[in-house]
Design a protein around this motif. Structure first.
Motif, PDB file in Angstrom:
ATOM      1  N   ASN B  49     -16.914  -3.117 -51.141  1.00 54.66           N
ATOM      2  CA  ASN B  49     -17.010  -2.488 -52.458  1.00 54.66           C
ATOM      3  C   ASN B  49     -16.648  -3.466 -53.580  1.00 54.66           C
ATOM      4  O   ASN B  49     -17.283  -3.487 -54.634  1.00 54.66           O
ATOM      5  N   LEU B  50     -15.624  -4.269 -53.332  1.00 53.61           N
ATOM      6  CA  LEU B  50     -15.160  -5.213 -54.354  1.00 53.61           C
ATOM      7  C   LEU B  50     -16.071  -6.433 -54.464  1.00 53.61           C
ATOM      8  O   LEU B  50     -16.052  -7.152 -55.456  1.00 53.61           O
ATOM      9  N   GLY B  51     -16.821  -6.685 -53.393  1.00 55.37           N
ATOM     10  CA  GLY B  51     -17.685  -7.857 -53.374  1.00 55.37           C
ATOM     11  C   GLY B  51     -16.933  -9.158 -53.179  1.00 55.37           C
ATOM     12  O   GLY B  51     -17.403 -10.234 -53.565  1.00 55.37           O
ATOM     13  N   ARG B  52     -15.769  -9.066 -52.587  1.00 59.60           N
ATOM     14  CA  ARG B  52     -14.965 -10.267 -52.317  1.00 59.60           C
ATOM     15  C   ARG B  52     -13.941  -9.946 -51.235  1.00 59.60           C
ATOM     16  O   ARG B  52     -13.706  -8.778 -50.914  1.00 59.60           O
ATOM     17  N   LEU B  53     -13.325 -11.001 -50.711  1.00 56.26           N
ATOM     18  CA  LEU B  53     -12.265 -10.795 -49.726  1.00 56.26           C
ATOM     19  C   LEU B  53     -10.982 -10.387 -50.437  1.00 56.26           C
ATOM     20  O   LEU B  53     -10.714 -10.825 -51.569  1.00 56.26           O
ATOM     21  N   LEU B  54     -10.206  -9.569 -49.780  1.00 62.47           N
ATOM     22  CA  LEU B  54      -8.879  -9.234 -50.302  1.00 62.47           C
ATOM     23  C   LEU B  54      -7.969 -10.440 -50.149  1.00 62.47           C
ATOM     24  O   LEU B  54      -8.077 -11.180 -49.163  1.00 62.47           O
ATOM     25  N   THR B  55      -7.077 -10.649 -51.103  1.00 62.50           N
ATOM     26  CA  THR B  55      -6.074 -11.689 -50.926  1.00 62.50           C
ATOM     27  C   THR B  55      -5.039 -11.174 -49.920  1.00 62.50           C
ATOM     28  O   THR B  55      -4.911  -9.949 -49.722  1.00 62.50           O
ATOM     29  N   PRO B  56      -4.270 -12.057 -49.298  1.00 63.30           N
ATOM     30  CA  PRO B  56      -3.224 -11.586 -48.375  1.00 63.30           C
ATOM     31  C   PRO B  56      -2.236 -10.646 -49.056  1.00 63.30           C
ATOM     32  O   PRO B  56      -1.792  -9.662 -48.444  1.00 63.30           O
ATOM     33  N   ASP B  57      -1.919 -10.910 -50.327  1.00 59.02           N
ATOM     34  CA  ASP B  57      -0.990 -10.010 -51.046  1.00 59.02           C
ATOM     35  C   ASP B  57      -1.607  -8.618 -51.196  1.00 59.02           C
ATOM     36  O   ASP B  57      -0.911  -7.610 -51.020  1.00 59.02           O
ATOM     37  N   GLU B  58      -2.885  -8.572 -51.532  1.00 57.60           N
ATOM     38  CA  GLU B  58      -3.540  -7.276 -51.708  1.00 57.60           C
ATOM     39  C   GLU B  58      -3.648  -6.534 -50.380  1.00 57.60           C
ATOM     40  O   GLU B  58      -3.351  -5.346 -50.296  1.00 57.60           O
ATOM     41  N   ALA B  59      -4.080  -7.248 -49.352  1.00 59.50           N
ATOM     42  CA  ALA B  59      -4.334  -6.590 -48.058  1.00 59.50           C
ATOM     43  C   ALA B  59      -3.058  -5.968 -47.499  1.00 59.50           C
ATOM     44  O   ALA B  59      -3.071  -4.837 -46.994  1.00 59.50           O
ATOM     45  N   VAL B  60      -1.965  -6.685 -47.607  1.00 60.73           N
ATOM     46  CA  VAL B  60      -0.742  -6.190 -46.982  1.00 60.73           C
ATOM     47  C   VAL B  60      -0.085  -5.086 -47.812  1.00 60.73           C
ATOM     48  O   VAL B  60       0.767  -4.352 -47.311  1.00 60.73           O
ATOM     49  N   ALA B  61      -0.512  -4.957 -49.067  1.00 57.00           N
ATOM     50  CA  ALA B  61       0.099  -3.946 -49.938  1.00 57.00           C
ATOM     51  C   ALA B  61      -0.584  -2.582 -49.814  1.00 57.00           C
ATOM     52  O   ALA B  61      -0.091  -1.590 -50.348  1.00 57.00           O
ATOM     53  N   ILE B  62      -1.708  -2.518 -49.111  1.00 57.29           N
ATOM     54  CA  ILE B  62      -2.449  -1.254 -49.039  1.00 57.29           C
ATOM     55  C   ILE B  62      -1.792  -0.307 -48.021  1.00 57.29           C
ATOM     56  O   ILE B  62      -1.797  -0.558 -46.820  1.00 57.29           O
ATOM     57  N   GLU B  63      -1.219   0.739 -48.568  1.00 56.29           N
ATOM     58  CA  GLU B  63      -0.535   1.720 -47.721  1.00 56.29           C
ATOM     59  C   GLU B  63      -1.010   3.141 -47.984  1.00 56.29           C
ATOM     60  O   GLU B  63      -0.653   4.052 -47.249  1.00 56.29           O
ATOM     61  N   GLY B  64      -1.761   3.310 -49.072  1.00 54.19           N
ATOM     62  CA  GLY B  64      -2.169   4.667 -49.413  1.00 54.19           C
ATOM     63  C   GLY B  64      -3.424   4.701 -50.252  1.00 54.19           C
ATOM     64  O   GLY B  64      -3.924   3.657 -50.706  1.00 54.19           O
ATOM     65  N   LEU B  65      -3.913   5.911 -50.468  1.00 52.22           N
ATOM     66  CA  LEU B  65      -5.129   6.110 -51.263  1.00 52.22           C
ATOM     67  C   LEU B  65      -4.968   5.529 -52.663  1.00 52.22           C
ATOM     68  O   LEU B  65      -5.900   4.921 -53.206  1.00 52.22           O
ATOM     69  N   ASP B  66      -3.804   5.681 -53.248  1.00 52.22           N
ATOM     70  CA  ASP B  66      -3.575   5.164 -54.602  1.00 52.22           C
ATOM     71  C   ASP B  66      -3.737   3.650 -54.659  1.00 52.22           C
ATOM     72  O   ASP B  66      -4.225   3.107 -55.656  1.00 52.22           O
ATOM     73  N   VAL B  68      -5.711   1.859 -52.834  1.00 50.41           N
ATOM     74  CA  VAL B  68      -7.155   1.584 -52.786  1.00 50.41           C
ATOM     75  C   VAL B  68      -7.763   1.835 -54.165  1.00 50.41           C
ATOM     76  O   VAL B  68      -8.539   1.019 -54.677  1.00 50.41           O
ATOM     77  N   ALA B  69      -7.365   2.947 -54.770  1.00 49.53           N
ATOM     78  CA  ALA B  69      -7.904   3.303 -56.089  1.00 49.53           C
ATOM     79  C   ALA B  69      -7.558   2.239 -57.129  1.00 49.53           C
ATOM     80  O   ALA B  69      -8.384   1.907 -57.981  1.00 49.53           O
ATOM     81  N   LYS B  70      -6.358   1.710 -57.051  1.00 49.30           N
ATOM     82  CA  LYS B  70      -5.951   0.676 -58.029  1.00 49.30           C
ATOM     83  C   LYS B  70      -6.852  -0.554 -57.932  1.00 49.30           C
ATOM     84  O   LYS B  70      -7.244  -1.137 -58.946  1.00 49.30           O
ATOM     85  N   LEU B  71      -7.170  -0.945 -56.717  1.00 46.75           N
ATOM     86  CA  LEU B  71      -8.024  -2.122 -56.537  1.00 46.75           C
ATOM     87  C   LEU B  71      -9.451  -1.844 -57.017  1.00 46.75           C
ATOM     88  O   LEU B  71     -10.087  -2.698 -57.637  1.00 46.75           O
ATOM     89  N   VAL B  72      -9.934  -0.632 -56.715  1.00 44.81           N
ATOM     90  CA  VAL B  72     -11.281  -0.261 -57.174  1.00 44.81           C
ATOM     91  C   VAL B  72     -11.308  -0.249 -58.699  1.00 44.81           C
ATOM     92  O   VAL B  72     -12.246  -0.752 -59.325  1.00 44.81           O
ATOM     93  N   ASP B  73     -10.251   0.294 -59.294  1.00 45.89           N
ATOM     94  CA  ASP B  73     -10.177   0.387 -60.751  1.00 45.89           C
ATOM     95  C   ASP B  73     -10.114  -1.000 -61.392  1.00 45.89           C
ATOM     96  O   ASP B  73     -10.732  -1.239 -62.434  1.00 45.89           O
ATOM     97  N   ALA B  74      -9.388  -1.884 -60.765  1.00 43.78           N
ATOM     98  CA  ALA B  74      -9.225  -3.234 -61.321  1.00 43.78           C
ATOM     99  C   ALA B  74     -10.532  -4.008 -61.327  1.00 43.78           C
ATOM    100  O   ALA B  74     -10.717  -4.943 -62.111  1.00 43.78           O
ATOM    101  N   LYS B  75     -11.438  -3.590 -60.473  1.00 43.22           N
ATOM    102  CA  LYS B  75     -12.742  -4.277 -60.386  1.00 43.22           C
ATOM    103  C   LYS B  75     -13.590  -3.964 -61.621  1.00 43.22           C
ATOM    104  O   LYS B  75     -14.442  -4.745 -62.009  1.00 43.22           O
ATOM    105  N   ARG B  76     -13.315  -2.795 -62.235  1.00 41.03           N
ATOM    106  CA  ARG B  76     -14.202  -2.311 -63.315  1.00 41.03           C
ATOM    107  C   ARG B  76     -14.008  -3.089 -64.611  1.00 41.03           C
ATOM    108  O   ARG B  76     -12.988  -3.634 -64.865  1.00 41.03           O
TER     109      ARG B  76
END
Lengths: 192, 76
Positions: B49-66, B68-76
């Motif tokens: 969806n983001l069109g890129r790889l997650l950074t290690p900081d981003e990947a390890v921080a994903i624990e909930g729906l929120d 995921v939403a933050k990352l999707v929102d940041a793409k906009r």
């Protein structure tokens, strides 16, 4: 062989966990080492090991400073995977590595069920005070396992190793668990 | 589509459940279908969806729906 330590032997709800002996080397296990789906996330080449070579590798583990511990299904008796644990006696710490070779058990909590038993064994009966694991940053299922079990992220090691696929540098995490952390988690009932 | 709705769609696909079955407060360890393989599917779908790889900081921080939403929102 397998001297001078004390072999591990534990039962969990679904698994028997015990120290491997050279006669455990099997075609099934050799097959895992040739499977890129299994070896890829470990950044290891998929190269089927000969059985005698595997037996020699098993024999190098002394159940004191290094352990090779098998996971067996209680229901089927089948070999599911194994742990390789390196103990630093001086610092009472150990690095935990795990491979689930039987893909039927992927996503089935096999790691956390068995690792919970091993953490209790090593913390409470083998003098360990710190456990750590270093999954590759792209090993997403393993990251889930560490987080779900309550391990603490202690750092991100950027470009820690070279990819065996393309030579690029790969990031690794370090997750850690102190004995007191584990006691608190088990007391709270969130161990696996 | 809002970032939260997109995140819900991505998470539902990873968990292989209907979007309306995804709790608004879905978190790793609290949703039965959210196992290690679902987690891998989630992170890979998010990268798509983001069109890129997650950074290690981003990947390890994903624990909930929120998260995921933050990352999707940041793409906009």
């Amino acid at each position: 062989m397998n001297l001078p330590g004390r072999p591990v032997s534990i039962a969990t709800e679904r698994f028997t966990i015990r120290s491997h002996v050279p006669t455990d080397a099997s075609d099934r296990w050799c097959g895992w080492s040739g499977d890129p789906d299994i070896m890829g996330p470990l950044n290891m080449p998929a190269r089927r090991s000969p059985r005698d070579q595997l037996a020699k590798y098993i024999a190098q583990h002394d159940n004191d400073r290094n352990y090779l511990i098998g996971i067996y299904s209680k229901a089927m008796g089948q070999h599911v995977g194994f742990y390789q644990i390196d103990v630093g006696k001086l610092h009472r710490s150990a690095g935990f590595n795990v491979v689930i070779g039987d893909k039927q058990y992927w996503g089935k909590n096999a790691v956390n069920e068995t690792r919970a038993a091993l953490l209790t064994e090593f913390f409470e009966r083998r003098g360990l005070e710190k456990a750590w694991g270093q999954p590759l940053a792209r090993n997403f299922p393993m990251i889930f396992n560490y987080k779900q079990q309550g391990w603490r992220l202690e750092g991100i090691m950027r470009g820690q190793c070279l990819s065996i696929v393309d030579g690029s540098r790969l990031d690794q995490y370090q997750f850690g668990m102190l004995r007191d952390d584990w006691r608190a988690l088990t007391k709270a009932g969130t161990k696996s | 589509m809002s970032a939260h709705a997109t995140a819900t769609r991505i998470l539902a696909g990873a968990l292989m459940i209907a979007e309306h079955d995804v709790p608004r407060d879905a978190r790793l360890g609290r949703v039965e279908q959210w196992d290690s393989l679902a987690h891998a599917r989630l992170l890979l779908a998010l990268e798509e969806n983001l069109g890129r790889l997650l950074t290690p900081d981003e990947a390890v921080a994903i624990e909930g729906l929120d998260d995921v939403a933050k990352l999707v929102d940041a793409k906009r």
